[in-house]
Write a protein that holds these residues in place. Sequence first.
Motif, mmCIF file in Angstrom:
data_model
loop_
_atom_site.group_PDB
_atom_site.id
_atom_site.type_symbol
_atom_site.label_atom_id
_atom_site.label_comp_id
_atom_site.label_asym_id
_atom_site.label_seq_id
_atom_site.Cartn_x
_atom_site.Cartn_y
_atom_site.Cartn_z
ATOM 1 N N PHE A 123 0.402 -10.351 -3.053
ATOM 2 C CA PHE A 123 0.376 -11.035 -4.348
ATOM 3 C C PHE A 123 1.316 -10.340 -5.329
ATOM 4 C CE2 PHE A 123 -1.625 -11.338 -8.626
ATOM 5 C CZ PHE A 123 -1.485 -12.708 -8.825
ATOM 6 N N TYR A 124 1.287 -9.021 -5.362
ATOM 7 C CA TYR A 124 2.190 -8.270 -6.235
ATOM 8 C C TYR A 124 3.651 -8.501 -5.847
ATOM 9 C CZ TYR A 124 -1.829 -5.612 -8.056
ATOM 10 O OH TYR A 124 -3.001 -5.239 -8.666
ATOM 11 N N ASN A 125 3.929 -8.557 -4.559
ATOM 12 C CA ASN A 125 5.298 -8.829 -4.106
ATOM 13 C C ASN A 125 5.751 -10.210 -4.562
ATOM 14 O OD1 ASN A 125 5.665 -6.355 -2.817
ATOM 15 N ND2 ASN A 125 4.876 -7.102 -0.861
ATOM 16 N N TRP A 126 4.841 -11.175 -4.493
ATOM 17 C CA TRP A 126 5.149 -12.530 -4.949
ATOM 18 C C TRP A 126 5.425 -12.539 -6.448
ATOM 19 C CZ3 TRP A 126 1.843 -15.907 -7.929
ATOM 20 C CH2 TRP A 126 2.297 -17.220 -7.998
ATOM 21 N N LEU A 127 4.619 -11.824 -7.221
ATOM 22 C CA LEU A 127 4.857 -11.734 -8.659
ATOM 23 C C LEU A 127 6.242 -11.173 -8.958
ATOM 24 C CD1 LEU A 127 1.484 -10.286 -10.070
ATOM 25 C CD2 LEU A 127 2.304 -12.638 -10.225
ATOM 26 N N LYS A 128 6.604 -10.144 -8.230
ATOM 27 C CA LYS A 128 7.875 -9.465 -8.485
ATOM 28 C C LYS A 128 9.073 -10.262 -8.004
ATOM 29 C CE LYS A 128 10.189 -5.031 -7.603
ATOM 30 N NZ LYS A 128 10.055 -3.700 -6.956
ATOM 31 N N ASN A 129 8.993 -10.758 -6.771
ATOM 32 C CA ASN A 129 10.157 -11.379 -6.151
ATOM 33 C C ASN A 129 10.304 -12.862 -6.467
ATOM 34 O OD1 ASN A 129 10.812 -8.915 -4.852
ATOM 35 N ND2 ASN A 129 9.354 -9.362 -3.221
ATOM 36 N N LEU A 131 8.290 -14.643 -9.105
ATOM 37 C CA LEU A 131 8.077 -14.967 -10.514
ATOM 38 C C LEU A 131 8.844 -14.050 -11.460
ATOM 39 C CD1 LEU A 131 4.275 -15.902 -10.669
ATOM 40 C CD2 LEU A 131 6.254 -17.315 -10.136
ATOM 41 N N GLY A 132 9.450 -13.007 -10.914
ATOM 42 C CA GLY A 132 10.280 -12.134 -11.735
ATOM 43 C C GLY A 132 9.528 -11.221 -12.682
ATOM 44 N N VAL A 133 8.263 -10.918 -12.373
ATOM 45 C CA VAL A 133 7.489 -9.995 -13.211
ATOM 46 C C VAL A 133 7.988 -8.573 -12.926
ATOM 47 C CG1 VAL A 133 5.193 -9.109 -13.744
ATOM 48 C CG2 VAL A 133 5.502 -11.533 -13.191
ATOM 49 N N LYS A 134 8.392 -7.871 -13.954
ATOM 50 C CA LYS A 134 9.019 -6.561 -13.762
ATOM 51 C C LYS A 134 8.014 -5.431 -13.591
ATOM 52 C CE LYS A 134 13.202 -7.872 -16.285
ATOM 53 N NZ LYS A 134 14.089 -7.586 -17.450
ATOM 54 N N ARG A 135 6.944 -5.458 -14.381
ATOM 55 C CA ARG A 135 5.951 -4.386 -14.301
ATOM 56 C C ARG A 135 4.800 -4.834 -13.410
ATOM 57 N NH1 ARG A 135 4.531 -2.153 -20.168
ATOM 58 N NH2 ARG A 135 3.081 -1.001 -18.844
ATOM 59 N N VAL A 136 4.857 -4.414 -12.168
ATOM 60 C CA VAL A 136 3.843 -4.793 -11.179
ATOM 61 C C VAL A 136 3.165 -3.519 -10.669
ATOM 62 C CG1 VAL A 136 3.462 -5.869 -8.934
ATOM 63 C CG2 VAL A 136 5.144 -6.834 -10.506
ATOM 64 N N PRO A 137 1.836 -3.495 -10.569
ATOM 65 C CA PRO A 137 1.155 -2.294 -10.049
ATOM 66 C C PRO A 137 1.659 -1.927 -8.661
ATOM 67 C CG PRO A 137 -0.426 -3.817 -11.016
ATOM 68 C CD PRO A 137 0.880 -4.541 -10.962
ATOM 69 N N ASP A 138 1.652 -0.638 -8.359
ATOM 70 C CA ASP A 138 2.151 -0.184 -7.058
ATOM 71 C C ASP A 138 1.063 -0.142 -5.995
ATOM 72 O OD1 ASP A 138 0.688 1.935 -7.980
ATOM 73 O OD2 ASP A 138 2.384 3.316 -8.178
ATOM 74 N N SER A 139 -0.180 -0.453 -6.380
ATOM 75 C CA SER A 139 -1.261 -0.500 -5.395
ATOM 76 C C SER A 139 -2.405 -1.329 -5.959
ATOM 77 C CB SER A 139 -1.767 0.903 -5.060
ATOM 78 O OG SER A 139 -2.664 1.354 -6.046
ATOM 79 N N PRO A 140 -3.303 -1.826 -5.093
ATOM 80 C CA PRO A 140 -4.441 -2.619 -5.575
ATOM 81 C C PRO A 140 -5.518 -1.790 -6.258
ATOM 82 C CG PRO A 140 -4.542 -2.382 -3.197
ATOM 83 C CD PRO A 140 -3.239 -1.790 -3.623
ATOM 84 N N SER A 175 0.312 -17.699 -11.788
ATOM 85 C CA SER A 175 -0.289 -16.809 -10.798
ATOM 86 C C SER A 175 -1.805 -16.947 -10.684
ATOM 87 C CB SER A 175 0.049 -15.353 -11.140
ATOM 88 O OG SER A 175 -0.590 -14.941 -12.338
ATOM 89 N N ILE A 176 -2.454 -17.483 -11.704
ATOM 90 C CA ILE A 176 -3.927 -17.487 -11.737
ATOM 91 C C ILE A 176 -4.564 -18.296 -10.605
ATOM 92 C CG2 ILE A 176 -5.912 -18.294 -13.098
ATOM 93 C CD1 ILE A 176 -4.406 -17.202 -15.575
ATOM 94 N N PRO A 177 -4.099 -19.520 -10.316
ATOM 95 C CA PRO A 177 -4.719 -20.233 -9.185
ATOM 96 C C PRO A 177 -4.631 -19.449 -7.883
ATOM 97 C CG PRO A 177 -3.452 -21.755 -10.526
ATOM 98 C CD PRO A 177 -3.136 -20.379 -11.028
ATOM 99 N N ARG A 178 -3.519 -18.773 -7.665
ATOM 100 C CA ARG A 178 -3.377 -17.979 -6.438
ATOM 101 C C ARG A 178 -4.298 -16.767 -6.471
ATOM 102 N NH1 ARG A 178 2.178 -16.331 -3.280
ATOM 103 N NH2 ARG A 178 1.307 -14.690 -1.978
ATOM 104 N N LEU A 179 -4.432 -16.146 -7.631
ATOM 105 C CA LEU A 179 -5.301 -14.984 -7.754
ATOM 106 C C LEU A 179 -6.753 -15.361 -7.472
ATOM 107 C CD1 LEU A 179 -5.678 -12.009 -8.603
ATOM 108 C CD2 LEU A 179 -5.913 -12.800 -10.966
#
Length: 220
Positions: A123-129, A131-140, A175-179
């Motif tokens: 999910f974080y990879n999808w946000l970054k790659n 949706l272009g979200v720059k600040r993504v956590p590095d772990s769950p 991102s919310i429906p996917r989350l």
Amino acid sequence: MTNTILNLQTASGHEILAAEGKKYLHPGGRIATDKLLQWANLQSGETLLELLMESGNMRSLLFTFAQNLNFSETQLEEILSQPLTEVLNSSELQQELSSLDTNLLKKTLPTAGGVLAKELPPFYNWLKNELGVKRVPDSPEHTTTWVIGFLHNQESLTHLVELHRPVPSPALEASIPRLVGMFEGVEDAQVRQEWQKAITALCLVLVVAAREQDRTAVRV
């Protein structure tokens, strides 16, 4: 699906087409069109594309909220237009939060932790790659820790809002429906529904905050 239609429309025509798309697209639906690249170079720019994406995301978002919370889509549209402090202090939100089965949520934290550990990295990879979200956590672990803290009254909704301030509202809403859908694989229906309800309620607060931030930025 459309062919050649887009580059024959004026900007007002694009708005009409976007409104029609909003009526008929199901959550997660897509519009396939030919000649979009040619059309995108016209004076109207990316108007229709942006409107269609916004309409599709909004429909999917409202569907997710209405499916998991005790609000109609009309009520949700009104809530999303209100200031954050007003929503946080509203009896409607407090009723939704108080209706959560916190004992069940605490008891099934290991189940939720397993879901988050498995689903959050992609999910974080999808946000970054995507949706272009720059600040993504590095772990769950960040999300899991916050959820645990919230259930034990050690984390506040306002802290959650501050953590997500840098996320652009279009990416947040998309991102919310996917989350929420991360928990679809939980076999116990009661546990699945309770966690989806909890996540949805928290996400509602985030969207209210993001939209208020956007309105403030426009006024400035």
